[in-house]
Design a protein around this motif. Structure first.
Motif, PDB file in Angstrom:
ATOM      1  N   SER A   6      75.329  60.513  11.998  1.00 21.65           N
ATOM      2  CA  SER A   6      76.269  59.161  12.474  1.00 21.65           C
ATOM      3  C   SER A   6      76.105  57.942  11.574  1.00 21.65           C
ATOM      4  N   THR A  63      83.283  65.028  10.078  1.00 17.06           N
ATOM      5  CA  THR A  63      84.059  63.935  10.950  1.00 17.06           C
ATOM      6  C   THR A  63      85.294  64.900  11.692  1.00 17.06           C
ATOM      7  N   ASN A 100      90.165  61.474  12.522  1.00 16.64           N
ATOM      8  CA  ASN A 100      89.453  60.096  11.977  1.00 16.64           C
ATOM      9  C   ASN A 100      90.030  59.739  10.543  1.00 16.64           C
ATOM     10  N   ALA A 111      87.943  57.168   8.628  1.00 17.67           N
ATOM     11  CA  ALA A 111      86.838  57.874   7.987  1.00 17.67           C
ATOM     12  C   ALA A 111      87.002  58.578   6.818  1.00 17.67           C
ATOM     13  N   GLU A 129      86.871  70.021  12.851  1.00 13.92           N
ATOM     14  CA  GLU A 129      85.853  69.356  12.008  1.00 13.92           C
ATOM     15  C   GLU A 129      86.246  69.311  10.695  1.00 13.92           C
TER      16      GLU A 129
END
Length: 167
Positions: free
Chosen positions: A70, A104, A108, A111, A153
């Motif tokens: 994280s 991620t 996102n 990111a 993912e």
């Protein structure tokens, strides 16, 4: 801009880590690639600015790799995420690891931009992985950033230069 200091977390930091993770992730539980982590128990790097917690990076080391589990910045776009990621790379290189990696989600986009601008490469898409993760953490929302449905993912990694260790 005020100086950001990056340092390893200690036991004294635990309550602040739990608080930040809970605000960012809804709990201290992070699920990635089918693994359920209690991120508050992982090794961590803290970003501190003016004596206050400005960010947090939790990680785990397995084999020849440093996994970022994280990463959170209390204030975005203030250099905290970059400083945390750079400190993680330094730590991984010093340990002689071959790569730094993370996962991620497909929604996102911020990111994906952030990590690629800092030298990370997209290496794998795991279709439906987030749908599977919801079995471990039902609170994961169905829709994420920009109204994009969250299903997949995306793994990113940075290959690290191998150093000869001098003992």
């Amino acid at each position: 801009m005020d100086q950001v200091v990056i340092r390893p977390a200690t036991d004294v930091d635990h309550p602040r880590i739990v608080d930040l993770l809970s605000r960012s992730w809804g709990s201290t539980t992070v699920v990635a690639h089918g693994v359920k982590y209690d991120a508050s128990t992982l090794p961590a790097l803290l970003a501190v600015r003016r004596g206050r917690l400005a960010g947090l990076l939790t990680y785990t080391i397995g084999g020849d790799a440093f996994e970022v589990v994280s990463i959170d910045a209390v204030v975005e776009r203030a250099g905290v995420g970059t400083a945390l990621l750079e400190a993680a790379v330094e730590r991984a290189e010093a340990a002689g690891l071959a790569r730094l990696w993370l996962v991620t989600t497909n929604d996102n986009l911020d990111a994906l931009r952030f990590y690629q601008r800092r030298g990370m490469r997209l290496v794998q898409i795991n279709r439906g992985a987030v749908d599977e993760s919801r079995k471990l953490k039902p609170r994961i929302p169905l829709t994420g950033e920009f109204g994009i449905e969250i299903h997949d993912e995306i793994m990113l990694e940075m290959r690290l230069p191998r150093r000869e260790s001098h003992h």
